[in-house]
Design an enzyme around this catalytic site. Structure first.
Site, mmCIF file in Angstrom:
data_model
loop_
_atom_site.group_PDB
_atom_site.id
_atom_site.type_symbol
_atom_site.label_atom_id
_atom_site.label_comp_id
_atom_site.label_asym_id
_atom_site.label_seq_id
_atom_site.Cartn_x
_atom_site.Cartn_y
_atom_site.Cartn_z
ATOM 1 N N LYS A 197 8.157 7.925 15.559
ATOM 2 C CA LYS A 197 8.827 8.476 14.375
ATOM 3 C C LYS A 197 10.031 9.341 14.757
ATOM 4 O O LYS A 197 11.012 9.410 14.012
ATOM 5 C CB LYS A 197 7.828 9.270 13.528
ATOM 6 C CG LYS A 197 6.756 8.390 12.868
ATOM 7 C CD LYS A 197 7.366 7.339 11.953
ATOM 8 C CE LYS A 197 6.317 6.557 11.174
ATOM 9 N NZ LYS A 197 6.910 5.513 10.319
ATOM 10 N N SER A 223 0.828 -1.210 0.000
ATOM 11 C CA SER A 223 0.000 0.000 0.000
ATOM 12 C C SER A 223 0.864 1.264 0.000
ATOM 13 O O SER A 223 2.031 1.242 0.407
ATOM 14 C CB SER A 223 -0.881 -0.015 1.261
ATOM 15 O OG SER A 223 -1.649 1.162 1.378
ATOM 16 N N ASP A 237 5.093 -10.079 9.570
ATOM 17 C CA ASP A 237 4.869 -9.001 10.533
ATOM 18 C C ASP A 237 6.250 -8.509 10.963
ATOM 19 O O ASP A 237 6.989 -9.248 11.631
ATOM 20 C CB ASP A 237 4.079 -9.554 11.724
ATOM 21 C CG ASP A 237 3.898 -8.533 12.831
ATOM 22 O OD1 ASP A 237 4.505 -7.445 12.781
ATOM 23 O OD2 ASP A 237 3.135 -8.832 13.767
ATOM 24 N N ILE A 238 6.604 -7.286 10.596
ATOM 25 C CA ILE A 238 7.975 -6.824 10.853
ATOM 26 C C ILE A 238 8.264 -6.569 12.330
ATOM 27 O O ILE A 238 9.419 -6.345 12.698
ATOM 28 C CB ILE A 238 8.339 -5.562 10.043
ATOM 29 C CG1 ILE A 238 7.417 -4.390 10.410
ATOM 30 C CG2 ILE A 238 8.345 -5.838 8.549
ATOM 31 C CD1 ILE A 238 8.087 -3.049 10.240
ATOM 32 N N TYR A 289 2.582 7.826 17.904
ATOM 33 C CA TYR A 289 3.130 7.893 16.534
ATOM 34 C C TYR A 289 4.280 8.893 16.479
ATOM 35 O O TYR A 289 5.341 8.607 15.913
ATOM 36 C CB TYR A 289 2.006 8.285 15.569
ATOM 37 C CG TYR A 289 2.427 8.300 14.112
ATOM 38 C CD1 TYR A 289 2.463 7.127 13.362
ATOM 39 C CD2 TYR A 289 2.772 9.490 13.481
ATOM 40 C CE1 TYR A 289 2.846 7.145 12.017
ATOM 41 C CE2 TYR A 289 3.141 9.520 12.140
ATOM 42 C CZ TYR A 289 3.181 8.344 11.413
ATOM 43 O OH TYR A 289 3.551 8.361 10.086
HETATM 44 P P1 NAD Z 1 -0.299 2.686 4.295
HETATM 45 O O1 NAD Z 1 -1.217 2.451 5.444
HETATM 46 O O2 NAD Z 1 -0.847 3.026 2.967
HETATM 47 O O3 NAD Z 1 0.676 1.423 4.123
HETATM 48 C C1 NAD Z 1 1.303 0.836 5.241
HETATM 49 C C2 NAD Z 1 1.523 -0.637 4.923
HETATM 50 O O4 NAD Z 1 2.238 -1.207 6.039
HETATM 51 C C3 NAD Z 1 0.207 -1.436 4.772
HETATM 52 O O5 NAD Z 1 0.227 -2.181 3.569
HETATM 53 C C4 NAD Z 1 0.202 -2.360 5.992
HETATM 54 O O6 NAD Z 1 -0.406 -3.622 5.746
HETATM 55 C C5 NAD Z 1 1.698 -2.507 6.268
HETATM 56 N N1 NAD Z 1 1.962 -2.913 7.643
HETATM 57 C C6 NAD Z 1 1.425 -2.409 8.768
HETATM 58 N N2 NAD Z 1 1.895 -3.072 9.846
HETATM 59 C C7 NAD Z 1 2.760 -4.004 9.387
HETATM 60 C C8 NAD Z 1 3.557 -4.986 10.012
HETATM 61 N N3 NAD Z 1 3.547 -5.158 11.341
HETATM 62 N N4 NAD Z 1 4.331 -5.776 9.235
HETATM 63 C C9 NAD Z 1 4.329 -5.650 7.882
HETATM 64 N N5 NAD Z 1 3.583 -4.729 7.224
HETATM 65 C C10 NAD Z 1 2.809 -3.915 7.983
HETATM 66 O O7 NAD Z 1 0.703 3.814 4.809
HETATM 67 P P2 NAD Z 1 1.630 4.836 3.994
HETATM 68 O O8 NAD Z 1 0.970 6.134 4.009
HETATM 69 O O9 NAD Z 1 2.102 4.252 2.741
HETATM 70 O O10 NAD Z 1 2.846 4.938 5.017
HETATM 71 C C11 NAD Z 1 4.093 4.315 4.763
HETATM 72 C C12 NAD Z 1 5.091 4.799 5.802
HETATM 73 O O11 NAD Z 1 5.238 6.213 5.672
HETATM 74 C C13 NAD Z 1 4.660 4.539 7.228
HETATM 75 O O12 NAD Z 1 5.796 4.189 8.002
HETATM 76 C C14 NAD Z 1 4.112 5.875 7.670
HETATM 77 O O13 NAD Z 1 4.167 6.028 9.053
HETATM 78 C C15 NAD Z 1 5.020 6.813 6.922
HETATM 79 N N6 NAD Z 1 4.449 8.143 6.703
HETATM 80 C C16 NAD Z 1 3.296 8.294 5.985
HETATM 81 C C17 NAD Z 1 2.790 9.573 5.795
HETATM 82 C C18 NAD Z 1 1.528 9.833 5.017
HETATM 83 O O14 NAD Z 1 1.073 11.000 5.004
HETATM 84 N N7 NAD Z 1 0.928 8.857 4.375
HETATM 85 C C19 NAD Z 1 3.453 10.677 6.335
HETATM 86 C C20 NAD Z 1 4.616 10.477 7.061
HETATM 87 C C21 NAD Z 1 5.111 9.203 7.233
#
Ligand code: NAD
Length: 242
Positions: free
Chosen positions: A156, A17, A59-60, A152
C-alpha cells in the site's frame, strides 16, 4: 454537488464486495456506465448498477485478464473515463513468519494489479484527453500497520508512490491519478480485525462504512477534482494525521 459524470464509463475492480461494490453503486447512481470487475464476478449483482452495467470476471494480477477487462470495456462502450482499483487482499502475518510466496501474492494484487490496470487504462483514456484513476492505498501505509502485516503495508505504501509517478506521467494526457487511504472500514476484509478497539482509538469513535469511502472516490472520479492529481486522501475518522 453535481459531479458531472453522467454518461461516463467507469471500470471498478473489486466490485463484488466492500468498497468496490459501494463505489460501483455510487458511480451508477451518478449515471455512469459501470464495468464491474472481480475474481468472484458471479456474486456481482449488475441489477443494482443500472441497465448498462456489465460484470467481468478477471484476476487483476494477470496481464492477459487485464487486457481483456479493457478490450471488453471498449467493445461495450467505445471509451473509458474512470478507473477505480479497489481489488485487494489483506494479511496480518508478523514479518518473521511471512513467506516469500505470501509476500508475492499480496504485492501481485495490491500493487502489481493496480499498476497493470492503470497502464492498460491510460491509452484508452488519452483518446478523449480526459481520465480519472483512483487507486486504493491504506492508512496502514501511513502508520506501518495497526493490524496489517509488512507485505500489505509495503504494497500500500507502493500504491502511494505509484500514484505520484503515474500522476507525473499521465498528466499531459488529461488524466489525473489519486489514491485514497481508508482507515478501518467495515467490510469483509476487516471482519477478523479487532475493529472495536480501533474504533475506540478513533476521534470520531467509530469505524467507517464503504459508502463513506465511495463518496470520496466519486469526487476524485469527477469534474470536481479537475486540478487534483498525485494526491492521497485520508479517510480514517481522524485516527492518523497526514
Ligand atoms: P473486500 O475484501 O471486501 O473486497 C475486495 C474485493 O477484491 C473482493 O471482492 C475480492 O474478490 C476482490 N479481489 C481480490 N483479489 C482480486 C484479484 N486478484 N482480481 C480481482 N479481484 C480481486 O475488501 P475492501 O475492504 O472492500 O477493500 C477494498 C480495497 O480497499 C482494498 O484494496 C483494500 O486493501 C483497501 N482498504 C480497505 C480497508 C478496510 O478497512 N476495509 C482499509 C484500507 C484500504
Amino acid at each position: 454537488m453535481d459531479l458531472e459524470i453522467e454518461g461516463r464509463v467507469a471500470v471498478v475492480t473489486g466490485a463484488a464486495s466492500g468498497i468496490g461494490r459501494a463505489t460501483a453503486r455510487r458511480l451508477a447512481r451518478e449515471g455512469c456506465h459501470v464495468v464491474a470487475v472481480d475474481l468472484e464476478a458471479i456474486t456481482i449483482d449488475t441489477d443494482e448498477l443500472g441497465e448498462s452495467a456489465i460484470a467481468v470476471e478477471a484476476d487483476i494480477s494477470d496481464p492477459d485478464c487485464v487486457r481483456r477487462i479493457f478490450s471488453t470495456t471498449v467493445t461495450a462502450f467505445g471509451r473509458l473515463d474512470i478507473l477505480v482499483c479497489s481489488a485487494g487482499v489483506f494479511e496480518t502475518t508478523g514479518p518473521l513468519d511471512l513467506s516469500a510466496d505470501e509476500w508475492d501474492r499480496i504485492h501481485s494484487v495490491n500493487l502489481r494489479g493496480a499498476f497493470l490496470c492503470a497502464q492498460a487504462a491510460a491509452p484508452v483514456m488519452s483518446r478523449t484527453s480526459w481520465g480519472r484513476i483512483v487507486l486504493l492505498s491504506s492508512m496502514a501505509a501511513q502508520t506501518g500497520g495497526l493490524a496489517a502485516g509488512a507485505a500489505y503495508v509495503s504494497a500500500k505504501a507502493g500504491v502511494m508512490g505509484l500514484t505520484r509517478s503515474l500522476a507525473i506521467h499521465f498528466g499531459h494526457l488529461g488524466i489525473t491519478v489519486n489514491c485514497v487511504n481508508p482507515g478501518t472500514i467495515e467490510t469483509p476484509m476487516t471482519a477478523y480485525v479487532e475493529r472495536e478497539a480501533l474504533a475506540a482509538r478513533t476521534p470520531l469513535r467509530r469505524n467507517g462504512t464503504p459508502e463513506e469511502v465511495a463518496d470520496m472516490i466519486a469526487v476524485l472520479s469527477s469534474e470536481r477534482s479537475s486540478f487534483v492529481t498525485g494526491a492521497h486522501l485520508s479517510i480514517n475518522g481522524g485516527l492518523v494525521a497526514d
